[in-house]
Design an enzyme around this catalytic site. Structure first.
Site, PDB file in Angstrom:
ATOM      1  N   CYS A  31      15.193  36.296 -36.894  1.00 43.51           N
ATOM      2  CA  CYS A  31      15.470  35.233 -37.865  1.00 43.51           C
ATOM      3  C   CYS A  31      16.538  34.278 -37.343  1.00 43.51           C
ATOM      4  CB  CYS A  31      15.923  35.841 -39.187  1.00 43.51           C
ATOM      5  SG  CYS A  31      14.708  36.931 -39.960  1.00 43.51           S
ATOM      6  N   GLU A  65      14.941  33.760 -47.634  1.00 43.15           N
ATOM      7  CA  GLU A  65      15.347  33.463 -46.267  1.00 43.15           C
ATOM      8  C   GLU A  65      14.083  33.113 -45.506  1.00 43.15           C
ATOM      9  OE1 GLU A  65      16.452  35.259 -42.095  1.00 43.15           O
ATOM     10  OE2 GLU A  65      17.342  36.424 -43.733  1.00 43.15           O
ATOM     11  N   LEU A  66      13.981  31.848 -45.120  1.00 42.47           N
ATOM     12  CA  LEU A  66      12.722  31.324 -44.586  1.00 42.47           C
ATOM     13  C   LEU A  66      12.880  30.947 -43.110  1.00 42.47           C
ATOM     14  CD1 LEU A  66      11.849  29.260 -47.787  1.00 42.47           C
ATOM     15  CD2 LEU A  66      11.280  31.639 -47.263  1.00 42.47           C
ATOM     16  N   PHE A  99       9.695  31.224 -33.054  1.00 40.39           N
ATOM     17  CA  PHE A  99       9.704  32.650 -33.365  1.00 40.39           C
ATOM     18  C   PHE A  99       9.024  33.444 -32.255  1.00 40.39           C
ATOM     19  CE2 PHE A  99       9.679  36.172 -36.578  1.00 40.39           C
ATOM     20  CZ  PHE A  99      10.984  36.013 -36.969  1.00 40.39           C
ATOM     21  N   SER A 105       8.078  33.023 -44.015  1.00 41.61           N
ATOM     22  CA  SER A 105       7.846  31.629 -43.652  1.00 41.61           C
ATOM     23  C   SER A 105       8.195  30.684 -44.796  1.00 41.61           C
ATOM     24  CB  SER A 105       6.378  31.425 -43.273  1.00 41.61           C
ATOM     25  OG  SER A 105       5.546  31.574 -44.414  1.00 41.61           O
TER      26      SER A 105
END
Length: 462
Positions: free
Chosen positions: A264, A230-231, A366, A209
């Site tokens: 993602c 990588e958020l 998500f 996150s």
């Protein structure tokens, strides 16, 4: 008192596994072993380091029949999809194929009397803080090139997928990797922050996150460790007037709902040219309605539970907010009797009459919900695609590659797809912009982010 990390299965709410978190003394030993191992590992020839990684891949292949149901119990992905072995093979084998060129010296020959070259050297101890949604592949993205480059790995996996870290450790042990080169650890959040702040880690890769990324960056402040993040994401798709509509529908439904939307780079918002809008929505809703929500251990299940009940609650909240603000829901919940309030089992939902004042079109979901908006042309679609705090991928559906390239140049994103989505190509760099993070994985650039450049400047006397 020892802290215990518990893995609660989304399948039935039971505790599927629990492990004791490392205390400070045990953690200090892990770091000391890693530091000692790294000096020796960096001297192992590259082809031997690559061979160890390929042997570990063979071990993962052998254990896949056991891994697939383990993944279903841990994070809910249906067993019919076979786990993550295909992507793990593709990425590892690609890393192995390009490692030599990616790490080759760059020789300068323009000055007679000098030997000058640039060399990529390992960073040292690389810590991978891995997520639960694709627990093998996201970890492999860093682990394999880092080891091939001469680094050592300390892996801390998500609590939701504790057993994945153990499986990876088992694979490297089977491969005969020297002691200390790969270590899997279990830590609390507090223990992780303390380790990061200690200054003993040279590079951290985190997938998770935005809030988690900020916490890690704060914990690392002043240590000068390098960082890959990588958020969040809110990946858009744009269906142009010249798109192959049935093909776009089939692929975008899968891109939105595979893995219960917990991808993602999953599709979370779709913009459709007005000439196609009604037919697109009709086809999209029809295909979505055919999913079977249920126990992921059942071969007939095509949509499993979300990993945790609180994740499903967030998607329900976003959907309900959108409906209060005028959105239209197209999926009848009665089609999905397994969906129950308060559980991780959530029916897919397709929304129209949405806008960018709604959370479902702005904030990462998500989960299995997607909003679809009508647009009049490329310019309007581009405006909406860029109206986001995130930028991981964007997907264009068109028969005009030149138009896709022109639009893609103007999209604020890390990857532009044409006529596909929700995929990582190991030959291309995986990166994001804005609140999606920084750094890069995969391709030759992934190797460069896990090494540092070192210059050699020798004058040759005659």
């Amino acid at each position: 008192m020892t802290d215990t990390i518990k893995l609660v299965s989304p399948v039935d709410g039971s505790v599927y596994a629990e492990r004791a978190a490392l205390d400070e003394a045990a953690l200090a030993h892990v770091v000391a072993v890693a530091r000692k191992a790294q000096a020796d590992w960096a001297q192992v020839p590259l082809d031997e380091r690559v061979a160890y990684c390929l042997k570990a891949l063979d071990a993962l292949k052998a254990m896949n029949p056991d891994v697939v149901p383990e993944l279903a119990w841990q994070m809910g992905r249906p067993i019919r999809y076979g786990g993550e072995l295909g992507g793990t093979i593709e990425r590892t084998e690609y890393c192995a194929s390009v490692a030599k060129d990616a790490l080759a010296d760059i020789v300068r020959t323009d000055r007679p009397g000098f030997n000058r070259y640039l060399r990529r050297v390992p960073l040292g101890i690389v810590m991978v803080i891995a997520p639960w949604n694709y627990p093998f592949m996201t970890a492999i993205n860093t682990i394999m090139p880092a080891l091939m480059s001469g680094n050592v790995i300390i892996l801390k996996h998500a609590a939701q997928t504790l057993l994945v870290g153990e499986r990876l450790a088992q694979a490297f042990e089977t491969a005969g990797l020297p002691k200390g080169v790969f270590q899997n650890i279990v830590l609390t959040h507090e223990g992780t922050e303390k380790l990061l702040g200690s200054g003993v880690i040279d590079h951290v890769n985190f997938t998770g996150s935005v809030a988690g990324g900020r916490a890690i960056e704060k914990a690392l402040a002043g240590t000068f460790a390098s960082l890959g993040l990588e958020l969040g994401g809110k990946d858009p798709a744009y269906v142009r007037a010249d798109a192959d509509l049935p093909y776009a529908i089939e692929n975008l439904v899968d891109g939105a709902f595979y893995n219960a939307g917990q991808c993602c780079c999953g599709i979370e918002r779709i913009y459709v040219h007005e000439s196609h809008f009604d037919k697109f929505v009709e086809g999209f809703v029809d295909l979505t309605s055919q999913y079977k929500l249920g126990n992921p251990l059942d071969e007939a299940t095509t949509l499993g539970p979300m990993a945790q009940a609180r994740f499903a609650a967030w998607v329900r909240q976003q959907t309900e907010e959108a409906l209060r603000q005028g959105a239209t829901a197209h999926i009848d919940p009665a089609l999905f009797p397994a969906a129950k309030e308060g559980t991780p089992y959530l029916a897919p939902q397709v929304l129209t009459n949405v806008n960018h004042q709604m959370s479902v079109m702005r904030e990462e979901s998500f989960g299995p919900v997607v909003g679809i908006m009508k647009v009049k042309d490329d310019e309007e679609a581009l405006q909406f695609m860029n109206d986001s705090p995130y930028g991981l991928t964007a997907s264009l559906w068109t028969e005009d590659a030149d138009a896709a390239a022109a639009i893609g140049d103007r999209i604020e994103t890390g990857t532009v797809f044409m006529n596909r989505c929700d995929y990582l190509d190991p030959a291309l760099v995986w990166t994001g912009v804005k609140e999606t993070g920084k750094g890069a994985a995969l391709s030759e650039i992934g190797f460069h982010n896990l090494t540092r450049p070192k210059s050699f400047h020798f004058r040759v006397k005659h």
